[in-house]
Design a protein around this motif. Structure first.
Motif, PDB file in Angstrom:
ATOM      1  N   LYS A   1     -10.838  -8.539   5.217  1.00 17.27           N
ATOM      2  CA  LYS A   1     -11.054  -8.231   3.800  1.00 17.27           C
ATOM      3  C   LYS A   1      -9.809  -7.572   3.202  1.00 17.27           C
ATOM      4  CE  LYS A   1     -14.902  -6.077   2.789  1.00 17.27           C
ATOM      5  NZ  LYS A   1     -15.907  -5.041   2.484  1.00 17.27           N
ATOM      6  N   TYR A   2      -9.197  -6.641   3.946  1.00 16.77           N
ATOM      7  CA  TYR A   2      -7.990  -5.961   3.465  1.00 16.77           C
ATOM      8  C   TYR A   2      -6.839  -6.957   3.315  1.00 16.77           C
ATOM      9  CZ  TYR A   2     -10.574  -1.800   5.084  1.00 16.77           C
ATOM     10  OH  TYR A   2     -11.514  -0.831   5.310  1.00 16.77           O
ATOM     11  N   ALA A   3      -6.718  -7.880   4.267  1.00 16.73           N
ATOM     12  CA  ALA A   3      -5.662  -8.900   4.197  1.00 16.73           C
ATOM     13  C   ALA A   3      -5.852  -9.774   2.962  1.00 16.73           C
ATOM     14  CB  ALA A   3      -5.659  -9.750   5.469  1.00 16.73           C
ATOM     15  N   GLU A   4      -7.101 -10.105   2.690  1.00 17.36           N
ATOM     16  CA  GLU A   4      -7.411 -10.914   1.493  1.00 17.36           C
ATOM     17  C   GLU A   4      -7.016 -10.161   0.223  1.00 17.36           C
ATOM     18  OE1 GLU A   4     -10.327 -13.706  -0.769  1.00 17.36           O
ATOM     19  OE2 GLU A   4      -9.988 -13.742   1.376  1.00 17.36           O
ATOM     20  N   ASP A   5      -7.343  -8.860   0.152  1.00 15.12           N
ATOM     21  CA  ASP A   5      -6.958  -8.045  -1.009  1.00 15.12           C
ATOM     22  C   ASP A   5      -5.438  -8.002  -1.159  1.00 15.12           C
ATOM     23  OD1 ASP A   5      -9.580  -7.502  -1.687  1.00 15.12           O
ATOM     24  OD2 ASP A   5      -9.313  -5.322  -1.736  1.00 15.12           O
ATOM     25  N   LEU A   6      -4.738  -7.822  -0.047  1.00 16.15           N
ATOM     26  CA  LEU A   6      -3.276  -7.765  -0.114  1.00 16.15           C
ATOM     27  C   LEU A   6      -2.706  -9.062  -0.675  1.00 16.15           C
ATOM     28  CD1 LEU A   6      -2.453  -5.870   3.182  1.00 16.15           C
ATOM     29  CD2 LEU A   6      -1.669  -5.210   0.902  1.00 16.15           C
ATOM     30  N   SER A   7      -3.232 -10.195  -0.220  1.00 16.45           N
ATOM     31  CA  SER A   7      -2.669 -11.454  -0.686  1.00 16.45           C
ATOM     32  C   SER A   7      -3.132 -11.839  -2.084  1.00 16.45           C
ATOM     33  CB  SER A   7      -2.956 -12.575   0.313  1.00 16.45           C
ATOM     34  OG  SER A   7      -4.323 -12.741   0.504  1.00 16.45           O
ATOM     35  N   THR A   8      -4.422 -11.645  -2.401  1.00 20.25           N
ATOM     36  CA  THR A   8      -4.913 -12.102  -3.700  1.00 20.25           C
ATOM     37  C   THR A   8      -4.714 -11.085  -4.826  1.00 20.25           C
ATOM     38  OG1 THR A   8      -7.167 -11.352  -3.242  1.00 20.25           O
ATOM     39  CG2 THR A   8      -6.646 -13.632  -2.678  1.00 20.25           C
ATOM     40  N   LYS A   9      -4.918  -9.810  -4.529  1.00 20.85           N
ATOM     41  CA  LYS A   9      -4.851  -8.797  -5.584  1.00 20.85           C
ATOM     42  C   LYS A   9      -3.484  -8.133  -5.697  1.00 20.85           C
ATOM     43  CE  LYS A   9      -9.763  -7.993  -5.189  1.00 20.85           C
ATOM     44  NZ  LYS A   9     -10.812  -7.153  -4.667  1.00 20.85           N
ATOM     45  N   CYS A  10      -2.767  -8.074  -4.572  1.00 19.45           N
ATOM     46  CA  CYS A  10      -1.472  -7.384  -4.577  1.00 19.45           C
ATOM     47  C   CYS A  10      -0.283  -8.347  -4.525  1.00 19.45           C
ATOM     48  CB  CYS A  10      -1.378  -6.419  -3.392  1.00 19.45           C
ATOM     49  SG  CYS A  10      -2.700  -5.199  -3.338  1.00 19.45           S
ATOM     50  N   GLY A  11      -0.558  -9.619  -4.251  1.00 21.25           N
ATOM     51  CA  GLY A  11       0.516 -10.597  -4.169  1.00 21.25           C
ATOM     52  C   GLY A  11       1.446 -10.351  -2.988  1.00 21.25           C
ATOM     53  N   VAL A  12       0.901  -9.813  -1.896  1.00 17.93           N
ATOM     54  CA  VAL A  12       1.690  -9.463  -0.719  1.00 17.93           C
ATOM     55  C   VAL A  12       1.171 -10.267   0.470  1.00 17.93           C
ATOM     56  CG1 VAL A  12       2.179  -7.582   0.908  1.00 17.93           C
ATOM     57  CG2 VAL A  12       2.101  -7.115  -1.543  1.00 17.93           C
TER      58      VAL A  12
ATOM     59  N   ILE B   1       2.815   6.396  -4.870  1.00 23.95           N
ATOM     60  CA  ILE B   1       1.357   6.240  -4.871  1.00 23.95           C
ATOM     61  C   ILE B   1       0.925   5.526  -6.149  1.00 23.95           C
ATOM     62  CG2 ILE B   1      -0.859   7.465  -4.988  1.00 23.95           C
ATOM     63  CD1 ILE B   1       0.501   9.667  -3.216  1.00 23.95           C
ATOM     64  N   GLU B   2       1.490   5.941  -7.283  1.00 23.56           N
ATOM     65  CA  GLU B   2       1.149   5.300  -8.557  1.00 23.56           C
ATOM     66  C   GLU B   2       1.554   3.833  -8.552  1.00 23.56           C
ATOM     67  OE1 GLU B   2       2.951   7.917 -11.433  1.00 23.56           O
ATOM     68  OE2 GLU B   2       1.494   9.503 -11.012  1.00 23.56           O
ATOM     69  N   THR B   3       2.704   3.519  -7.953  1.00 21.77           N
ATOM     70  CA  THR B   3       3.148   2.131  -7.848  1.00 21.77           C
ATOM     71  C   THR B   3       2.172   1.321  -7.000  1.00 21.77           C
ATOM     72  OG1 THR B   3       5.468   2.749  -8.120  1.00 21.77           O
ATOM     73  CG2 THR B   3       5.041   0.624  -7.076  1.00 21.77           C
ATOM     74  N   ALA B   4       1.719   1.916  -5.890  1.00 21.41           N
ATOM     75  CA  ALA B   4       0.751   1.220  -5.026  1.00 21.41           C
ATOM     76  C   ALA B   4      -0.547   0.955  -5.777  1.00 21.41           C
ATOM     77  CB  ALA B   4       0.485   2.043  -3.765  1.00 21.41           C
ATOM     78  N   ILE B   5      -1.008   1.934  -6.553  1.00 23.93           N
ATOM     79  CA  ILE B   5      -2.236   1.779  -7.340  1.00 23.93           C
ATOM     80  C   ILE B   5      -2.044   0.671  -8.387  1.00 23.93           C
ATOM     81  CG2 ILE B   5      -3.801   2.917  -8.991  1.00 23.93           C
ATOM     82  CD1 ILE B   5      -4.131   3.954  -6.085  1.00 23.93           C
ATOM     83  N   GLU B   6      -0.885   0.660  -9.034  1.00 21.63           N
ATOM     84  CA  GLU B   6      -0.601  -0.378 -10.036  1.00 21.63           C
ATOM     85  C   GLU B   6      -0.527  -1.755  -9.379  1.00 21.63           C
ATOM     86  OE1 GLU B   6       2.938   0.680 -12.210  1.00 21.63           O
ATOM     87  OE2 GLU B   6       2.089   2.621 -12.758  1.00 21.63           O
ATOM     88  N   THR B   7       0.103  -1.830  -8.210  1.00 30.14           N
ATOM     89  CA  THR B   7       0.211  -3.100  -7.494  1.00 30.14           C
ATOM     90  C   THR B   7      -1.174  -3.631  -7.153  1.00 30.14           C
ATOM     91  OG1 THR B   7       2.347  -2.481  -6.547  1.00 30.14           O
ATOM     92  CG2 THR B   7       1.138  -4.212  -5.408  1.00 30.14           C
ATOM     93  N   TYR B   8      -2.059  -2.733  -6.735  1.00 35.07           N
ATOM     94  CA  TYR B   8      -3.436  -3.115  -6.378  1.00 35.07           C
ATOM     95  C   TYR B   8      -4.191  -3.561  -7.625  1.00 35.07           C
ATOM     96  CZ  TYR B   8      -7.156  -2.906  -2.833  1.00 35.07           C
ATOM     97  OH  TYR B   8      -8.127  -3.211  -1.907  1.00 35.07           O
TER      98      TYR B   8
END
Length: 113
Positions: free
Chosen positions: A10-21, A79-86
């Motif tokens: 699930k975390y990997a999916e979030d990273l790829s779909t929501k964070c573009g990573v 931290i703010e950048t990570a939140i924005e990326t997410y």
């Protein structure tokens, strides 16, 4: 697959779909394991991006204590950048994903080596 494996997927999916990573699965697994039992608790498994006290906790307990970074304004900025990326509007910001983004941001993968 066990519950932890399901969460890592699930975390990997979030990273790829929501964070573009594209996630480094070995690192993501280690970061997830490092979160301990918090990943199984609905409240503890997420980071409240709008809560100043929550972000301070991430800074103190993770960035300074776990990653060994020196305190400074760049920590909260990261931290703010990570939140924005997410995605600020994303309701569930999983702790393991935010921590993964921070590890990558600071190049601290060796902590999980």
């Amino acid at each position: 697959m066990g519950k932890r494996d399901d969460l890592i997927a699930k975390y990997a999916e979030d990273l790829s779909t929501k964070c573009g990573v594209t996630p480094d699965m070995a690192l993501l697994t280690k970061v997830t394991i490092g979160c301990g039992p918090a990943i199984y608790d609905a409240d503890a498994s997420t980071v409240a991006g709008s809560s100043v006290s929550e972000l301070e906790t991430v800074k103190e307990k993770f960035l300074i204590k776990k990653l060994g970074l020196a305190d400074g304004p760049e920590l909260m900025a990261a931290i703010e950048t990570a939140i924005e990326t997410y995605g600020e509007s994303e309701r569930h910001k999983y702790r393991a994903v935010v921590y993964y983004l921070l590890v990558k941001h600071f190049g601290k993968e060796a902590v999980y080596g």
